[in-house]
Write a protein that holds these residues in place. Structure first.
Motif, PDB file in Angstrom:
ATOM      1  N   LEU A 106       0.765  -1.129   0.000  1.00 11.52           N
ATOM      2  CA  LEU A 106       0.032  -0.080  -0.024  1.00 11.52           C
ATOM      3  C   LEU A 106       1.008   1.125   0.010  1.00 11.52           C
ATOM      4  CD1 LEU A 106      -2.833  -0.892   2.593  1.00 11.52           C
ATOM      5  CD2 LEU A 106      -2.936  -0.585   0.182  1.00 11.52           C
ATOM      6  N   SER A 107       2.179   1.112   0.462  1.00 15.64           N
ATOM      7  CA  SER A 107       2.695   2.345   0.477  1.00 15.64           C
ATOM      8  C   SER A 107       3.128   2.999  -1.031  1.00 15.64           C
ATOM      9  CB  SER A 107       4.254   1.961   1.003  1.00 15.64           C
ATOM     10  OG  SER A 107       5.131   1.271  -0.047  1.00 15.64           O
ATOM     11  N   GLY A 153       9.663  -5.808   0.972  1.00 16.67           N
ATOM     12  CA  GLY A 153       9.360  -5.797   2.223  1.00 16.67           C
ATOM     13  C   GLY A 153       9.393  -7.185   3.073  1.00 16.67           C
ATOM     14  N   MET A 154       8.490  -8.152   2.588  1.00 13.38           N
ATOM     15  CA  MET A 154       8.729  -9.387   3.126  1.00 13.38           C
ATOM     16  C   MET A 154      10.164 -10.063   3.405  1.00 13.38           C
ATOM     17  SD  MET A 154       5.497 -10.824   1.002  1.00 13.38           S
ATOM     18  CE  MET A 154       5.614 -12.780   1.943  1.00 13.38           C
ATOM     19  N   ALA A 155      11.032  -9.823   2.263  1.00 16.34           N
ATOM     20  CA  ALA A 155      12.153 -10.116   2.506  1.00 16.34           C
ATOM     21  C   ALA A 155      13.033  -9.686   3.660  1.00 16.34           C
ATOM     22  CB  ALA A 155      12.895  -9.938   1.165  1.00 16.34           C
ATOM     23  N   ALA A 198       9.505   0.058   0.190  1.00 15.09           N
ATOM     24  CA  ALA A 198       9.622  -1.029   1.120  1.00 15.09           C
ATOM     25  C   ALA A 198      10.638  -0.846   2.222  1.00 15.09           C
ATOM     26  CB  ALA A 198       9.957  -2.359   0.221  1.00 15.09           C
ATOM     27  N   SER A 199      11.828  -0.373   1.937  1.00 15.33           N
ATOM     28  CA  SER A 199      12.956  -0.236   2.923  1.00 15.33           C
ATOM     29  C   SER A 199      12.347   0.773   3.862  1.00 15.33           C
ATOM     30  CB  SER A 199      13.977   0.184   2.141  1.00 15.33           C
ATOM     31  OG  SER A 199      14.565  -0.921   1.436  1.00 15.33           O
ATOM     32  N   ALA A 200      11.769   2.031   3.307  1.00 12.24           N
ATOM     33  CA  ALA A 200      11.177   3.160   3.905  1.00 12.24           C
ATOM     34  C   ALA A 200      10.357   2.507   5.051  1.00 12.24           C
ATOM     35  CB  ALA A 200      11.003   4.454   3.353  1.00 12.24           C
ATOM     36  N   THR A 201       9.513   1.773   4.611  1.00 12.52           N
ATOM     37  CA  THR A 201       8.250   1.094   5.372  1.00 12.52           C
ATOM     38  C   THR A 201       8.524   0.268   6.370  1.00 12.52           C
ATOM     39  OG1 THR A 201       6.387   1.678   3.233  1.00 12.52           O
ATOM     40  CG2 THR A 201       5.674   0.046   5.242  1.00 12.52           C
ATOM     41  N   ILE A 202       9.580  -0.614   6.061  1.00 16.61           N
ATOM     42  CA  ILE A 202      10.154  -1.442   7.099  1.00 16.61           C
ATOM     43  C   ILE A 202      10.836  -0.747   8.050  1.00 16.61           C
ATOM     44  CG2 ILE A 202      11.894  -3.357   7.464  1.00 16.61           C
ATOM     45  CD1 ILE A 202       9.153  -4.331   6.178  1.00 16.61           C
ATOM     46  N   ALA A 203      11.577   0.395   7.717  1.00 21.78           N
ATOM     47  CA  ALA A 203      12.259   1.147   8.824  1.00 21.78           C
ATOM     48  C   ALA A 203      10.998   1.496   9.950  1.00 21.78           C
ATOM     49  CB  ALA A 203      12.875   2.418   8.267  1.00 21.78           C
TER      50      ALA A 203
END
Length: 251
Positions: A106-107, A153-155, A198-203
Motif C-alpha cells: 500500500l505504500s 518488504g517481506m524479504a 519497502a525499505s522506508a516502510t520497514i524502517a
C-alpha cells in the motif's frame, strides 16, 4: 496467529500501520523517468533484455511470482529458509509476512495514482505473463511497483526473523521484484522505486511494538519448524535453476 487482527479482505489481515501512519510515497519518490531521458533509455534497454527471457524457466517463475494469493506469497521464501511457511506450520510468521505485504504494498498507492505511468506491455503493444489480468493492469499505474515493494518488504522482515538465511532471503526478494520486469508489466525504474518504499516502510515498522513482538515470536516458531523438519512445499531445485538465469544489468 495473533488474535484480534482485523481483515483487509477475506483471508487477508490488515497491516500494522493505520492509514494515517503510512508514508506518503509521492513526497518521497521522484517523478518517473521523463520521455527522452537517460533513465527512460535505460528502462527501454532493460525491457529488451527482459524480453529475451520469455518462454524460459525464468519466465515461468515470474508467472508464479505474479500471484498475490497468501499461500503463494509466503511460499516464495520457503526455499531460502528451508522450511514451509504456512498458516498451519508457522502461523505467526505466516501472518507477519502477510501484514508486512499489506503495509509495503500500500505504500506505493498514492504515487501510482498521481502519475498513472504506462506499463511496458501497453507502451509496446505486447503481451504480459498474466494476460487474464490485462485489463486490471492497464488501469493501474506502473510506477512504482507494488509487487516489488511487498516482496522486498517481506524479504527484509524475514531476514530480521532469520539473519542466518538473510543472504538467500534477500536474493529471492530481489528476484521477486525482477520477475515483474520479466513479466513485462514493470520498468526497471518501477522496481527501484518499489524497493525504496519497502525499505522506508520497514524502517517505520520497527517502531511498532506489535511488529517487534511478532518478529520475536516468529523467530522461535521458525526454529521449532526446523526441528520438526517442516520442509518447503516448493520445488527448490527447479526454482534454483530458474533463478540461475539472470537478467543482465538489473539494478
Amino acid at each position: 496467529m495473533r488474535d484480534g487482527v482485523p481483515e483487509l479482505a477475506p483471508g487477508i489481515p490488515a497491516g500494522y500501520l493505520k492509514k494515517e501512519q503510512r508514508l506518503a510515497s509521492a513526497g518521497l519518490l521522484p517523478a518517473p523517468p521523463a520521455s527522452g531521458s537517460a533513465a527512460a533509455a535505460f528502462d527501454a534497454q532493460m525491457h529488451a533484455r527482459a524480453a529475451t527471457l520469455r518462454g524460459t524457466p525464468r519466465w515461468h517463475l515470474a508467472i508464479r511470482d505474479a500471484s498475490l494469493h497468501p499461500d503463494k506469497l509466503t511460499g516464495v521464501f520457503a526455499c531460502p529458509v528451508g522450511v514451509a511457511i504456512t498458516r498451519k506450520d508457522t502461523p505467526r510468521l505466516y501472518q507477519l509476512l502477510q501484514r508486512v505485504a499489506v503495509d509495503t504494498g500500500l505504500s506505493t498507492e498514492d504515487t501510482k495514482h498521481r502519475y498513472k505511468a504506462i506499463r511496458p506491455f501497453v507502451a509496446y503493444g505486447e503481451t504480459n505473463c498474466t494476460p487474464d489480468e490485462d485489463e486490471e493492469l492497464r488501469a493501474d499505474g506502473s510506477y512504482p511497483s507494488g509487487h516489488t515493494a511487498l516482496g522486498w518488504g517481506m524479504a527484509l522482515a524475514l531476514a530480521t526473523v532469520d539473519p542466518d538465511s538473510a543472504q538467500s532471503v534477500l536474493a529471492r526478494g530481489r528476484a521477486f521484484g525482477e520477475s515483474r520486469m520479466i513479466c513485462n508489466v514493470h520498468w526497471q525504474s518501477d522496481i527501484i522505486a518499489g524497493r525504496f518504499m519497502a525499505s522506508a516502510t520497514i524502517a517505520l515498522l520497527h517502531a511498532v511494538p506489535e511488529f517487534r513482538e511478532d518478529i520475536a515470536i516468529a523467530r522461535d516458531e521458525l526454529a521449532a519448524a526446523r526441528q520438526r523438519s517442516a520442509k518447503p512445499d516448493e520445488d527448490c531445485e527447479v526454482q534454483a535453476k530458474a533463478l540461475a538465469i539472470g537478467l543482465p544489468g538489473a539494478q
